[in-house]
Design an enzyme around this catalytic site. Sequence first.
Site, mmCIF file in Angstrom:
data_model
loop_
_atom_site.group_PDB
_atom_site.id
_atom_site.type_symbol
_atom_site.label_atom_id
_atom_site.label_comp_id
_atom_site.label_asym_id
_atom_site.label_seq_id
_atom_site.Cartn_x
_atom_site.Cartn_y
_atom_site.Cartn_z
ATOM 1 C CE LYS A 191 -1.910 2.618 3.278
ATOM 2 N NZ LYS A 191 -1.884 3.896 2.577
ATOM 3 C CD GLU A 267 13.379 0.429 8.967
ATOM 4 O OE1 GLU A 267 13.825 1.238 9.812
ATOM 5 O OE2 GLU A 267 13.958 -0.611 8.643
ATOM 6 C CB CYS A 301 12.825 8.456 8.871
ATOM 7 S SG CYS A 301 13.788 7.350 7.878
HETATM 8 N N1 LIG Z 1 9.733 7.376 9.154
HETATM 9 C C1 LIG Z 1 9.347 7.989 8.057
HETATM 10 O O1 LIG Z 1 9.960 7.872 7.013
HETATM 11 C C2 LIG Z 1 8.072 8.787 8.078
HETATM 12 C C3 LIG Z 1 7.668 9.426 9.222
HETATM 13 N N2 LIG Z 1 6.508 10.148 9.210
HETATM 14 C C4 LIG Z 1 6.152 10.889 10.436
HETATM 15 O O2 LIG Z 1 4.760 10.872 10.609
HETATM 16 C C5 LIG Z 1 4.241 12.191 10.649
HETATM 17 C C6 LIG Z 1 2.839 12.234 10.090
HETATM 18 O O3 LIG Z 1 2.809 11.768 8.740
HETATM 19 P P1 LIG Z 1 1.621 10.796 8.250
HETATM 20 O O4 LIG Z 1 1.452 10.873 6.783
HETATM 21 O O5 LIG Z 1 0.410 11.061 9.081
HETATM 22 O O6 LIG Z 1 2.255 9.356 8.591
HETATM 23 P P2 LIG Z 1 1.535 7.957 8.733
HETATM 24 O O7 LIG Z 1 2.340 7.129 9.650
HETATM 25 O O8 LIG Z 1 0.074 8.165 9.037
HETATM 26 O O9 LIG Z 1 1.583 7.363 7.231
HETATM 27 C C7 LIG Z 1 2.492 6.404 6.768
HETATM 28 C C8 LIG Z 1 1.727 5.272 6.079
HETATM 29 O O10 LIG Z 1 0.924 4.601 7.045
HETATM 30 C C9 LIG Z 1 -0.408 4.478 6.571
HETATM 31 N N3 LIG Z 1 -1.330 4.418 7.698
HETATM 32 C C10 LIG Z 1 -1.906 5.465 8.357
HETATM 33 N N4 LIG Z 1 -2.715 4.996 9.330
HETATM 34 C C11 LIG Z 1 -2.647 3.642 9.300
HETATM 35 C C12 LIG Z 1 -3.250 2.592 10.067
HETATM 36 N N5 LIG Z 1 -4.091 2.862 11.051
HETATM 37 N N6 LIG Z 1 -2.931 1.320 9.781
HETATM 38 C C13 LIG Z 1 -2.041 1.037 8.795
HETATM 39 N N7 LIG Z 1 -1.465 1.983 8.010
HETATM 40 C C14 LIG Z 1 -1.759 3.266 8.266
HETATM 41 C C15 LIG Z 1 -0.586 5.694 5.687
HETATM 42 O O11 LIG Z 1 -1.672 5.511 4.809
HETATM 43 C C16 LIG Z 1 0.761 5.725 4.981
HETATM 44 O O12 LIG Z 1 0.770 4.773 3.928
HETATM 45 C C17 LIG Z 1 5.290 13.015 9.898
HETATM 46 O O13 LIG Z 1 5.267 14.348 10.242
HETATM 47 C C18 LIG Z 1 6.551 12.343 10.347
HETATM 48 O O14 LIG Z 1 6.914 12.816 11.615
HETATM 49 C C19 LIG Z 1 5.731 10.214 8.089
HETATM 50 C C20 LIG Z 1 6.084 9.596 6.935
HETATM 51 C C21 LIG Z 1 7.328 8.876 6.828
HETATM 52 N N1 BAL Z 2 16.528 8.262 4.555
HETATM 53 C C1 BAL Z 2 15.620 7.547 3.764
HETATM 54 C C2 BAL Z 2 14.704 6.696 4.604
HETATM 55 C C3 BAL Z 2 13.488 7.390 5.117
HETATM 56 O O1 BAL Z 2 13.395 8.606 5.199
HETATM 57 O O2 BAL Z 2 12.551 6.690 5.459
#
Ligand SMILES: NC(=O)C1=CN([C@@H]2O[C@H](COP(=O)(O)OP(=O)(O)OC[C@H]3O[C@@H](n4cnc5c(N)ncnc54)[C@H](O)[C@@H]3O)[C@@H](O)[C@H]2O)C=CC1
Ligand code: BAL
Length: 503
Positions: A191, A267, A301
Amino acid sequence: MALFSELSIPQLNITYKQPLGLYINNEYVASSDQAQIETVNPANGKSITSFYAASAADVDKAVAAAREAYESVWSKTSAEERGVLLSRLGKLIAENKELLAAIETLDSGKPYFTNALADIDQICQLTTYYAGGADKYSKGQMIPINHDKYAYTVKAPYGVVAQVIPWNYPLAMASWKMQGALAAGNTIVIKPAENTSLSLLYFAQLFDQAGFPPGVVNVVPGYGSVTGHSLSSHKDVDKIAFTGSTAVGQQVMALAATSNLKAVTLECGGKSPAVVFEDANLDEAVKWTAAGIFYNSGQNCTANSRLLVQESVYDEFLAKFVKQAQEQWSFGKNGCDPFDESCTVGPVISKTQFDRIQGYINHGKVQEKLSLKQLEAPDATDGYFIAPTIFTEVPQDSKLTQEEIFGPVAVLLKFKDYDEALALANGTNYGLASAVFTEDIRKANHFARDIKAGTVWINSSNDEEVAVPFGGYKMSGLGRELGESGMDAYSQTKSVHVNISKL
Ligand SMILES: NC(=O)C1=CN([C@@H]2O[C@H](COP(=O)(O)OP(=O)(O)OC[C@H]3O[C@@H](n4cnc5c(N)ncnc54)[C@H](O)[C@@H]3O)[C@@H](O)[C@H]2O)C=CC1
Ligand code: BAL
């Protein structure tokens, strides 16, 4: 709604056919309830198109397709054959590099020349890596027991794996998960994030073109609360891998536990420190750390969002850091167009994230009354552009030091000596990555030993390598991706006991 739409990217003179359906059994199909999601170009706030969103019933269909493909074909396909298919996929990605990067820029806003093309280059490299690794990393162990007995282990695939992807590196994060899982012999239901699904929908058809059998790769775009939830709680999914926020990672893990105890890799977020000691080459430290926070508009991240600088060089570092930000990090000469070669800071992904990041900046200014230096904000634009921002002399207990902002916001702290630097660096709930700048090899290695983080960069930052494992300590996650670990994450060990004695 049709299953394809013709989209244009005039800046690159590109017109292409964008798939809009779920990808199941190597075919694009509409969602069972016709639900759709509109996607917006973050550079101008305008709608690009809509695509179908998978319901729980669609997830069931995709998982059934993946199960059938696993049992009937993929589990009987040798590691060598899987490597050959991945190798063909790698060639197709290279042939489609410019278009894939262009879709990524259109949908996520990441600068085309400095970011999006680099993402696809990494994906090519990673695909070649796992094409070669498929047979080499699938090997188990031979364990001699005694004269009449030996045992061996087999690295066996889980079966059907689900993957949930974020929006900051849409295709790269998908590839970090997919290629290793396929090399290890699993079938996939993946997804993408709801705001960046276009590139993965286009990418899906390359698996068919490369010769992957129907059902081996299935793509189910949709909302986290529907599609992501269904995948996490599905009883016929054997493993789930997630990248995104820590809060959602925890929910995914809880659902995995209470449904069928599926295996989990997470992650999650980070608040990664970069520690600059007084004996560092300051010019180099400045370049690496500025890129480490401003690249991809800080939506990374592993962004080095906390800069810990020894007090004796703090003022000099700050002056150089601000200059570097002014000279290298810019919205471009063309007025905030991520397709412009001079644009190195694109918009953030959405209005929600724009407001969230501005909320942190305002909090730092107003509530905590912190000093800051901010690049000039772009002229009135409908895109979600945020000026690179540098908060100085921030206390350790500030909200800005402790929480993941996920935007182009650097937070600078001062320290006296090694012990204080280490205490500050380790003083958050996160433990994804870290960087240390010093010319003292012993100090650098002490830091690498003492820091509680899954990655340590010595005299660099954020230069990930596809051959090197990646993952977090503490609330930053569970498990590892990339390298040989990227296949181990999708393999379980089967132990075979062989008795050769005669009774
Ligand atoms: N570690 C990383 O690379 C990332 C960290 N983030 C963090 O999260 C904050 C908020 O961003 P969001 O877009 O709200 O992140 P999110 O964690 O909600 O979204 C990431 C993925 O999880 C999915 N998702 C959301 N709710 C879910 C659920 N209940 N069950 C399964 N999958 C679900 C979303 O559709 C998306 O595909 C950002 O400001 C950042 O701090 C966001 C994106 C990437
Ligand atoms: N630094 C690439 C990995 C990530 O932001 O999730």
